[in-house]
Design a protein around this motif. Structure first.
Motif, short mmCIF file in Angstrom:
data_model
loop_
_atom_site.label_atom_id
_atom_site.label_comp_id
_atom_site.label_asym_id
_atom_site.label_seq_id
_atom_site.Cartn_x
_atom_site.Cartn_y
_atom_site.Cartn_z
N LEU A 261 0.88 -1.17 0.09
CA LEU A 261 0.27 -0.16 0.00
C LEU A 261 0.77 1.17 -0.02
N LYS A 262 0.78 1.99 -0.91
CA LYS A 262 1.52 3.09 -1.17
C LYS A 262 0.81 4.18 -1.79
N CYS A 263 1.22 5.70 -1.33
CA CYS A 263 0.45 6.91 -2.29
C CYS A 263 1.56 7.77 -2.66
N GLY A 264 1.36 8.56 -3.54
CA GLY A 264 2.37 9.43 -3.97
C GLY A 264 1.54 10.63 -4.94
N GLY A 265 2.11 11.77 -4.79
CA GLY A 265 1.38 12.90 -5.69
C GLY A 265 -0.03 13.08 -5.05
N SER A 266 -0.22 12.94 -3.75
CA SER A 266 -1.41 13.17 -3.06
C SER A 266 -2.36 14.48 -3.08
N ALA A 400 10.70 -1.18 -1.59
CA ALA A 400 10.67 -2.20 -0.31
C ALA A 400 9.61 -2.97 -0.08
N LEU A 401 8.37 -2.42 -0.55
CA LEU A 401 6.99 -3.29 -0.46
C LEU A 401 7.37 -4.45 -1.47
N ALA A 402 7.94 -4.41 -2.56
CA ALA A 402 8.17 -5.70 -3.16
C ALA A 402 9.27 -6.67 -2.45
N VAL A 409 1.95 -3.79 -5.93
CA VAL A 409 1.85 -2.46 -5.41
C VAL A 409 0.52 -1.65 -5.46
N LEU A 410 -0.38 -1.28 -4.57
CA LEU A 410 -1.45 -0.21 -4.96
C LEU A 410 -0.90 1.19 -4.71
N PHE A 411 -1.01 1.98 -5.77
CA PHE A 411 -0.57 3.27 -5.63
C PHE A 411 -1.32 4.25 -5.82
N THR A 417 1.71 9.93 -11.94
CA THR A 417 3.11 9.58 -12.19
C THR A 417 3.17 8.45 -12.91
N PRO A 418 4.31 8.18 -13.72
CA PRO A 418 4.18 7.11 -14.65
C PRO A 418 5.30 6.10 -14.05
N PHE A 419 5.58 6.15 -12.95
CA PHE A 419 6.72 5.37 -12.44
C PHE A 419 6.13 3.78 -12.14
N ALA A 420 6.98 2.97 -12.13
CA ALA A 420 6.80 1.44 -11.93
C ALA A 420 7.53 0.97 -10.72
N SER A 421 7.42 -0.27 -10.34
CA SER A 421 8.59 -0.81 -9.21
C SER A 421 8.84 -2.33 -9.79
N PRO A 422 9.23 -3.24 -9.05
CA PRO A 422 9.83 -4.36 -9.51
C PRO A 422 8.49 -5.26 -9.72
N VAL A 423 7.28 -4.87 -9.22
CA VAL A 423 6.13 -5.75 -9.34
C VAL A 423 5.14 -4.97 -9.84
N PRO A 424 3.92 -5.66 -10.40
CA PRO A 424 2.80 -4.57 -10.99
C PRO A 424 2.32 -3.60 -9.98
#
Length: 494
Positions: A261-266, A400-402, A409-411, A417-424
């Motif tokens: 669970l993550k948020c950004g650009g709130s 870190a979540l991955a 990851v739910l963002f 934002t266009p970013f990604a992480s190691p997982v969907p």
């Protein structure tokens, strides 16, 4: 009928504009009637009654700061007339305030069951450099091996980073922990660990952390040991792809899901639409035996007691206190104040103080009791809601979540934002306008929550969406071919 404004809690001194409101407009509530003294942008706050200088301003039923001047009713409330009340480390008491969720039979998703019993939602080949010196080598191998992507190999991706050598203390250990966590992540059907040969976090050191993990689908290449390390890496990746040729998706209970669970650009709507929807999803998953992980510790400051009082027992409470005060000590050790937040984008979207941000941020945790507290790089052990030590930075926290085991990851975001992480990484919009402007960034729209949808309805729709994603539906960042990672750096680089 679309709502124009909302008073989140009946005790709140402010309401939030759900769309731009004009000066002179009259706002009528159950126990108040105010005429706006000025224009109120979407996501921003206005007073429902006069506020005295120094008086606490309530939102979400809790203080989000205090007035720096007398504020008349119907006035815009923001950084120009309020400030944070946050300070340094505090002493806390445990006052349990939670109800265990009613257990439900788990649904299923179509995933990959690994030999060690773990479940993956993707079947990818990951190329993991041990050190930044071989990032370009990893990228070259990734490029050549794209011809392997098909039915059984869903992606071939390299995770470049600048670390693995010349790091001191915890930084070096953090790098090793994150890399070793990713090497055994269930979303990877095969992993090439690409070393240089002389680095601090070399292959031999990583193997110590891998212990008795199943490494039958992990290949190790030290670049200094081969005449052509790119050719050797390509051959190893093709060998991994051959091992994956018979992998198939099978039904797996959702109690095997671990969701970050993550948020950004709130923005000012994040704590009203997107974060509560994710919180309701978290409760649905936990009730079915699944696991969620909430992180970005600095964005718990100001709302930490709500999480502490949901600790399942006193041991978890003590660990949560240590999590909060430990991160505050990290700020102080680097001569920084604990409340240097929110960001410029947050403020433009209507968030005025860190308490304002945190009370909205923690909505993502729902109402479940906290069952575990994880240090940075530690893999999840307890089912249910967990808290994870990591900063608020989007890429660092999502990685870190991955690393802790999240397959998805739910963002949530109000700015995009266009970013990604190691997982969907599912991008969840707090407002409908963002979806219209950035359809290639956003996967799910929670802006409808203030238009024509109820929270239970939307949470169930979102649960279905996550199940579909776990079963193979690509996110927008996956469609774009994005795979990012970042490691937490705290100290000295040699």
């Amino acid at each position: 009928m679309k709502k124009q404004w909302i008073q989140i809690h009946p005790n709140d001194a402010v309401a939030v504009a759900l769309e731009p409101l004009g000066k002179g407009q009259t706002i009528v509530g159950e126990n108040f009637e105010v005429t706006l003294k000025e224009d109120i942008p979407q996501g921003h706050k206005f007073t429902l009654h006069p506020i005295k200088k120094g008086e606490a301003l309530l939102k979400y039923g809790h203080p989000i700061g205090e007035a720096t001047q007398d504020i008349d009713s119907g006035s815009w409330v923001h950084t120009h007339n309020m400030k944070t009340r946050l300070n340094d480390e505090l002493t806390y008491e445990y006052h349990p305030d939670f109800k265990p969720l009613e257990k439900k039979d788990p649904r299923t998703f179509m995933g990959y069951k690994r030999e060690n019993g773990k479940a993956g939602v993707r079947n990818e080949i990951w190329i993991i450099p041990t050190v930044g010196c071989v990032n370009n080598t990893a990228a070259a191998i990734e490029k050549v091996c794209q011809d392997l992507v098909g039915e059984n190999v869903e992606a071939v991706c390299a995770f470049g980073h600048p670390y693995g050598c010349s790091q001191m203390g915890d930084d070096q250990e953090n790098t090793r922990k994150i890399l070793s966590d990713l090497i055994v992540h269930p979303n990877a059907g095969g992993v090439l660990v690409l070393g240089l040969g002389c680095e601090n976090s070399n292959i031999s050191e990583l193997k110590k952390l891998l212990g008795d993990e199943d490494l039958s689908r992990v290949e190790f290449v030290n670049s200094q040991d081969y005449e052509d390390e790119i050719e050797e890496g390509i051959n190893r990746v093709r060998k991994l792809a051959e091992k994956m040729k018979d992998d198939k998706r099978v039904p797996i209970p959702v109690d095997e899901l671990i969701i970050g669970l993550k948020c950004g650009g709130s923005d000012g709507l994040s704590g009203i639409t997107a974060n509560p929807t994710v919180g309701a999803f978290s409760d649905l998953l936990v009730a079915q035996g699944g696991t969620t992980i909430l992180t970005e510790v600095p964005e718990m400051f100001g709302a930490e007691t709500l999480l502490m009082n949901r600790a399942a027992n006193e041991e978890i409470f003590d660990q949560t206190v240590e999590l909060i005060n430990g991160f505050k000590q990290y700020f102080k050790a680097n001569h920084q104040v604990v409340y240097e937040n929110p960001s410029p984008g947050n403020k433009k979207g209507g968030i005025s103080t860190l308490e304002d941000k945190s009370l909205g941020c923690t909505q993502k945790s729902g109402s479940a009791p906290v069952e575990g507290v994880l240090s940075y790089g530690e893999r999840v052990k307890s089912k249910g809601l967990n808290l994870l030590q990591a900063p608020g930075n989007d890429l660092v926290a999502a990685t870190a979540l991955a690393a802790s085991g999240a397959q998805i990851v739910l963002f949530t975001t109000g700015r995009g934002t266009p970013f990604a992480s190691p997982v969907p990484t599912i991008k969840i919009s707090s407002n409908s306008d963002l979806v219209r402007r950035k359809p290639k960034w956003i996967d799910f729209n929670c802006g409808v929550l203030v238009e024509d949808t109820t929270l239970p309805e939307l949470a169930n729709q979102f649960f279905d969406f996550v199940i579909d994603t776990a079963s193979g539906r690509k996110t927008t960042s996956e469609e774009a071919g994005f795979h990012d990672m970042a490691i937490f750096k705290q100290g000295v680089t040699l």
